[in-house]
Design a protein around this motif. Structure first.
Motif, PDB file in Angstrom:
ATOM      1  N   SER A 293       0.996  -1.037  -0.253  1.00 43.61           N
ATOM      2  CA  SER A 293       0.035   0.047  -0.058  1.00 43.61           C
ATOM      3  C   SER A 293       0.850   1.286   0.123  1.00 43.61           C
ATOM      4  CB  SER A 293      -0.988  -0.011   1.291  1.00 43.61           C
ATOM      5  OG  SER A 293      -0.227  -0.372   2.172  1.00 43.61           O
ATOM      6  N   CYS A 294       0.273   2.323  -0.462  1.00 42.00           N
ATOM      7  CA  CYS A 294       0.825   3.710  -0.474  1.00 42.00           C
ATOM      8  C   CYS A 294       0.071   4.628  -0.220  1.00 42.00           C
ATOM      9  CB  CYS A 294       1.620   3.889  -1.722  1.00 42.00           C
ATOM     10  SG  CYS A 294       2.102   5.335  -2.133  1.00 42.00           S
ATOM     11  N   SER A 295       0.339   5.685   0.887  1.00 47.35           N
ATOM     12  CA  SER A 295      -0.580   6.654   1.092  1.00 47.35           C
ATOM     13  C   SER A 295      -0.931   7.900   0.166  1.00 47.35           C
ATOM     14  CB  SER A 295      -0.327   7.131   2.646  1.00 47.35           C
ATOM     15  OG  SER A 295       0.768   7.921   2.336  1.00 47.35           O
ATOM     16  N   GLY A 296       0.032   7.727  -0.788  1.00 44.93           N
ATOM     17  CA  GLY A 296       0.102   8.969  -1.715  1.00 44.93           C
ATOM     18  C   GLY A 296       1.501   9.468  -1.554  1.00 44.93           C
ATOM     19  N   ARG A 297       1.945  10.034  -2.788  1.00 50.31           N
ATOM     20  CA  ARG A 297       3.061  10.550  -2.878  1.00 50.31           C
ATOM     21  C   ARG A 297       3.614  11.398  -4.045  1.00 50.31           C
ATOM     22  NH1 ARG A 297       6.453   4.983  -4.845  1.00 50.31           N
ATOM     23  NH2 ARG A 297       5.819   5.069  -7.159  1.00 50.31           N
ATOM     24  N   ILE A 298       4.725  12.281  -3.696  1.00 50.55           N
ATOM     25  CA  ILE A 298       5.263  13.104  -5.098  1.00 50.55           C
ATOM     26  C   ILE A 298       6.627  12.524  -5.609  1.00 50.55           C
ATOM     27  CG2 ILE A 298       5.878  15.260  -5.458  1.00 50.55           C
ATOM     28  CD1 ILE A 298       4.035  16.691  -3.567  1.00 50.55           C
ATOM     29  N   THR A 299       6.443  12.104  -6.776  1.00 52.56           N
ATOM     30  CA  THR A 299       8.003  11.901  -7.050  1.00 52.56           C
ATOM     31  C   THR A 299       8.193  12.316  -8.586  1.00 52.56           C
ATOM     32  OG1 THR A 299       6.822  10.263  -8.833  1.00 52.56           O
ATOM     33  CG2 THR A 299       7.364   9.375  -6.738  1.00 52.56           C
ATOM     34  N   VAL A 300       9.578  12.540  -8.685  1.00 53.93           N
ATOM     35  CA  VAL A 300      10.350  12.932  -9.952  1.00 53.93           C
ATOM     36  C   VAL A 300      10.860  11.821 -10.723  1.00 53.93           C
ATOM     37  CG1 VAL A 300      11.530  14.518 -11.088  1.00 53.93           C
ATOM     38  CG2 VAL A 300      10.455  15.530  -9.096  1.00 53.93           C
ATOM     39  N   SER A 301      10.207  11.501 -11.848  1.00 50.64           N
ATOM     40  CA  SER A 301      10.788  10.284 -12.421  1.00 50.64           C
ATOM     41  C   SER A 301      11.445  10.831 -13.853  1.00 50.64           C
ATOM     42  CB  SER A 301       9.582   9.242 -12.717  1.00 50.64           C
ATOM     43  OG  SER A 301       8.463   9.855 -13.484  1.00 50.64           O
ATOM     44  N   ASP A 302      12.762  10.147 -14.327  1.00 44.93           N
ATOM     45  CA  ASP A 302      13.330  10.444 -15.448  1.00 44.93           C
ATOM     46  C   ASP A 302      12.717   9.234 -16.240  1.00 44.93           C
ATOM     47  OD1 ASP A 302      15.079  10.247 -17.443  1.00 44.93           O
ATOM     48  OD2 ASP A 302      16.684  10.916 -16.384  1.00 44.93           O
ATOM     49  N   SER A 303      11.865   9.392 -17.032  1.00 46.12           N
ATOM     50  CA  SER A 303      11.496   8.398 -18.055  1.00 46.12           C
ATOM     51  C   SER A 303      10.701   8.940 -19.235  1.00 46.12           C
ATOM     52  CB  SER A 303      10.227   7.554 -17.161  1.00 46.12           C
ATOM     53  OG  SER A 303       9.434   8.555 -16.615  1.00 46.12           O
ATOM     54  N   THR A 304      10.424   7.972 -20.419  1.00 43.56           N
ATOM     55  CA  THR A 304       9.711   8.506 -21.458  1.00 43.56           C
ATOM     56  C   THR A 304       8.178   8.936 -21.165  1.00 43.56           C
ATOM     57  OG1 THR A 304      11.114   7.090 -22.704  1.00 43.56           O
ATOM     58  CG2 THR A 304       9.298   8.045 -23.780  1.00 43.56           C
ATOM     59  N   TYR A 305       7.766   8.021 -20.429  1.00 41.69           N
ATOM     60  CA  TYR A 305       6.188   8.438 -19.912  1.00 41.69           C
ATOM     61  C   TYR A 305       6.138   8.021 -18.306  1.00 41.69           C
ATOM     62  CZ  TYR A 305       5.621   7.956 -24.942  1.00 41.69           C
ATOM     63  OH  TYR A 305       5.625   7.910 -26.073  1.00 41.69           O
ATOM     64  N   PRO A 306       5.565   8.559 -17.487  1.00 46.46           N
ATOM     65  CA  PRO A 306       5.251   8.633 -16.234  1.00 46.46           C
ATOM     66  C   PRO A 306       4.976   7.132 -15.856  1.00 46.46           C
ATOM     67  CG  PRO A 306       3.621  10.232 -17.081  1.00 46.46           C
ATOM     68  CD  PRO A 306       4.247   9.792 -18.269  1.00 46.46           C
ATOM     69  N   TRP A 307       4.334   6.527 -16.774  1.00 52.97           N
ATOM     70  CA  TRP A 307       3.814   5.025 -16.322  1.00 52.97           C
ATOM     71  C   TRP A 307       4.986   3.982 -16.584  1.00 52.97           C
ATOM     72  CZ3 TRP A 307       1.593   7.781 -20.360  1.00 52.97           C
ATOM     73  CH2 TRP A 307       1.983   7.346 -21.345  1.00 52.97           C
ATOM     74  N   SER A 308       6.050   4.554 -17.253  1.00 52.98           N
ATOM     75  CA  SER A 308       7.028   3.274 -17.836  1.00 52.98           C
ATOM     76  C   SER A 308       7.836   2.779 -16.531  1.00 52.98           C
ATOM     77  CB  SER A 308       8.118   4.287 -18.533  1.00 52.98           C
ATOM     78  OG  SER A 308       7.790   4.854 -19.440  1.00 52.98           O
ATOM     79  N   ARG A 309       7.847   1.473 -16.645  1.00 51.00           N
ATOM     80  CA  ARG A 309       8.690   0.619 -15.792  1.00 51.00           C
ATOM     81  C   ARG A 309      10.118   0.357 -16.102  1.00 51.00           C
ATOM     82  NH1 ARG A 309       6.196   2.716 -12.889  1.00 51.00           N
ATOM     83  NH2 ARG A 309       4.368   2.417 -11.625  1.00 51.00           N
ATOM     84  N   GLU A 310      10.267  -0.065 -17.377  1.00 52.16           N
ATOM     85  CA  GLU A 310      11.467  -0.235 -17.802  1.00 52.16           C
ATOM     86  C   GLU A 310      12.274   1.067 -18.341  1.00 52.16           C
ATOM     87  OE1 GLU A 310      10.717  -2.954 -20.897  1.00 52.16           O
ATOM     88  OE2 GLU A 310       9.425  -3.994 -19.717  1.00 52.16           O
ATOM     89  N   GLU A 311      13.530   1.199 -18.321  1.00 51.98           N
ATOM     90  CA  GLU A 311      14.165   2.437 -18.644  1.00 51.98           C
ATOM     91  C   GLU A 311      13.458   3.711 -18.049  1.00 51.98           C
ATOM     92  OE1 GLU A 311      14.576   2.829 -22.819  1.00 51.98           O
ATOM     93  OE2 GLU A 311      15.946   1.131 -23.102  1.00 51.98           O
ATOM     94  N   SER A 312      13.482   3.411 -16.745  1.00 49.66           N
ATOM     95  CA  SER A 312      12.801   4.618 -15.937  1.00 49.66           C
ATOM     96  C   SER A 312      13.475   4.635 -14.671  1.00 49.66           C
ATOM     97  CB  SER A 312      11.272   4.294 -15.907  1.00 49.66           C
ATOM     98  OG  SER A 312      10.818   4.966 -14.631  1.00 49.66           O
ATOM     99  N   SER A 313      13.787   5.764 -14.059  1.00 53.71           N
ATOM    100  CA  SER A 313      14.325   5.932 -12.590  1.00 53.71           C
ATOM    101  C   SER A 313      13.595   7.002 -11.819  1.00 53.71           C
ATOM    102  CB  SER A 313      15.810   6.207 -12.797  1.00 53.71           C
ATOM    103  OG  SER A 313      16.150   7.245 -13.317  1.00 53.71           O
ATOM    104  N   VAL A 314      13.374   6.581 -10.617  1.00 54.77           N
ATOM    105  CA  VAL A 314      12.573   7.846  -9.891  1.00 54.77           C
ATOM    106  C   VAL A 314      13.863   8.657  -9.181  1.00 54.77           C
ATOM    107  CG1 VAL A 314      11.470   8.104  -7.728  1.00 54.77           C
ATOM    108  CG2 VAL A 314      10.517   6.284  -9.304  1.00 54.77           C
ATOM    109  N   VAL A 315      14.010   9.891  -9.425  1.00 56.40           N
ATOM    110  CA  VAL A 315      15.257  10.382  -8.938  1.00 56.40           C
ATOM    111  C   VAL A 315      14.750  11.475  -7.706  1.00 56.40           C
ATOM    112  CG1 VAL A 315      16.369  10.693 -11.283  1.00 56.40           C
ATOM    113  CG2 VAL A 315      14.611  12.321 -10.832  1.00 56.40           C
ATOM    114  N   PHE A 316      13.433  11.112  -7.281  1.00 53.64           N
ATOM    115  CA  PHE A 316      12.967  11.962  -6.103  1.00 53.64           C
ATOM    116  C   PHE A 316      11.737  11.337  -5.620  1.00 53.64           C
ATOM    117  CE2 PHE A 316      10.528  15.395  -3.989  1.00 53.64           C
ATOM    118  CZ  PHE A 316      11.413  15.761  -3.201  1.00 53.64           C
ATOM    119  N   LYS A 317      11.416  11.227  -4.382  1.00 54.47           N
ATOM    120  CA  LYS A 317      10.318  10.645  -3.775  1.00 54.47           C
ATOM    121  C   LYS A 317      10.081  10.981  -2.406  1.00 54.47           C
ATOM    122  CE  LYS A 317       9.788   6.102  -2.847  1.00 54.47           C
ATOM    123  NZ  LYS A 317       9.821   4.573  -3.254  1.00 54.47           N
ATOM    124  N   LYS A 318       8.633  11.573  -2.009  1.00 57.86           N
ATOM    125  CA  LYS A 318       8.539  12.088  -0.857  1.00 57.86           C
ATOM    126  C   LYS A 318       7.162  11.707  -0.602  1.00 57.86           C
ATOM    127  CE  LYS A 318      11.166  15.353   1.638  1.00 57.86           C
ATOM    128  NZ  LYS A 318      11.159  16.607   1.977  1.00 57.86           N
TER     129      LYS A 318
END
Lengths: 236, 236
Positions: free
Chosen positions: B52-77
């Motif tokens: 589960s996740c209560s909600g969060r703010i992330t910055v991701s380096d990815s082609t699309y926000p839903w990408s899983r492959e070739e994607s990295s979360v550079v910030f998360k809170k």
């Protein structure tokens, strides 16, 4: 429990929604990108489809992109958009905030058994529709399934008087929104392929004879052939 | 069909996930905003919770926000962010695109009966979790339900070398992302309230005695009292 589906009520609803589908198509309300998958699903005796959207780009004037109350869609298209279209929207006064939303397909369907619902959810996952699920169940309406993927962006264009999408960056935003729309169409194609190859052949004779009366014949060994007349998606 | 749930296997999984929950809490991995609803759900004999996740703010380096492959979360809170945090992220090199994502809560749980799954989906709709559904079913794992709302934005900050979030507009974007995060926390509070008042009292004695051993007593007539120690959400 084990819901006892009222099959005659379920069947009546299938006919209702099936007729509505053709009316929507005739008045141009139904997006033709959807026809292939809708015909595959409704040809199955255990399935009928409800509302659906093949993916779209909208600009909404709302506090949040998901707001329903105090929200208005000021622009909507099911095909790629141009910068000029967005510039036109940006000229108009804004009540709340302007969001540029680009979303993938969403389909609602009903099955008359839990077994079939489970089968459909497995196929949906295979096609990449990762957020699909049974959203409700009802003896008359059946097991209602929402098929949907994570393909979606909501970009803030303008917040009351603060313009966030300057003209020099708008080109990039529009380009990305169009890309997202096409990613959604790819999901639709994957869905079409998976269902065409994996859904067992349980034809609904009423639907097939109705299609016949519309001049559309079904090839039992390649049901895809019935759709050729309507499908405009490439690369299928 | 009618899935026959293997109750002893289901029960073993409940214990596994219950122990993991407390380990996650101890190492600070579990967001404390979730504790209230997680305790309500697991105290019920017919439910266990998964991730589960209560909600969060992330910055991701990815082609699309839903990408899983070739994607990295550079910030998360999981709490509101500041402009300086985003400015820091914007200084770093970008491989694909930078997306600022703010998302509401998402919970996964399992029930051991379809009847209960249906009950939970009704409560979820009442709490505004409109995209909730049974996403899979398995004799050992149970009916797996995803509880989620439409609370989400994905704003494009930077596309390779094109910076879309100029410093003068960044303040507004960060403000809105923080608002969205709080909207998600409100969904969590609504969920807490609806489940607390509508879930029938079917206590799991093992869970209750485990809670007792952790120094937490349950008040049968107001199970909410057990949670006071952990809950930090206001206005409940």
């Amino acid at each position: 429990m084990d819901f006892k589906i009222n099959l005659s009520a379920w069947r009546r609803r299938k006919i209702e929604f099936w007729n509505r589908l053709w009316e929507d198509l005739e008045i141009g309300y139904l997006d033709e990108d959807l026809i292939g998958i809708l015909l595959i699903l409704n040809t199955d005796i255990n399935i009928y489809t409800l509302s659906s959207c093949s993916g779209r780009i909208t600009v909404s004037d709302s506090t949040y992109p998901w707001s329903r109350e105090e929200s208005s869609v000021v622009f909507k298209k099911h095909v790629p958009i141009t910068i000029n279209e967005v510039l036109d929207v940006l000229k108009k006064p804004v009540v709340r905030r302007l969001w540029l939303n680009s979303t993938g397909p969403i389909l609602h369907l009903s099955t008359n058994s839990l077994e079939y619902a489970d089968k459909i959810l497995s196929m949906a996952r295979k096609a990449g529709l990762k957020h699909s699920g049974i959203i409700s169940m009802n003896p008359d309406k059946g097991y209602i399934i929402e098929l949907t993927s994570g393909v979606k962006i909501s970009h803030l264009l303008r917040s009351q008087n603060i313009l966030l999408a300057k003209e020099d960056s708008l080109e990039e935003i529009v380009k990305v929104a169009n890309e997202v729309l096409l990613e959604g169409k790819k999901v639709l194609i994957r869905m079409f392929k998976v269902f065409r190859s994996e859904l067992p052949w349980n034809p609904d004779d009423n639907i097939i004879s109705d299609l016949k009366s519309r001049g559309i014949d079904i090839d039992k060994y390649d049901p895809y052939k019935i759709y050729r007349k309507y499908i405009r998606l490439n690369n299928i």
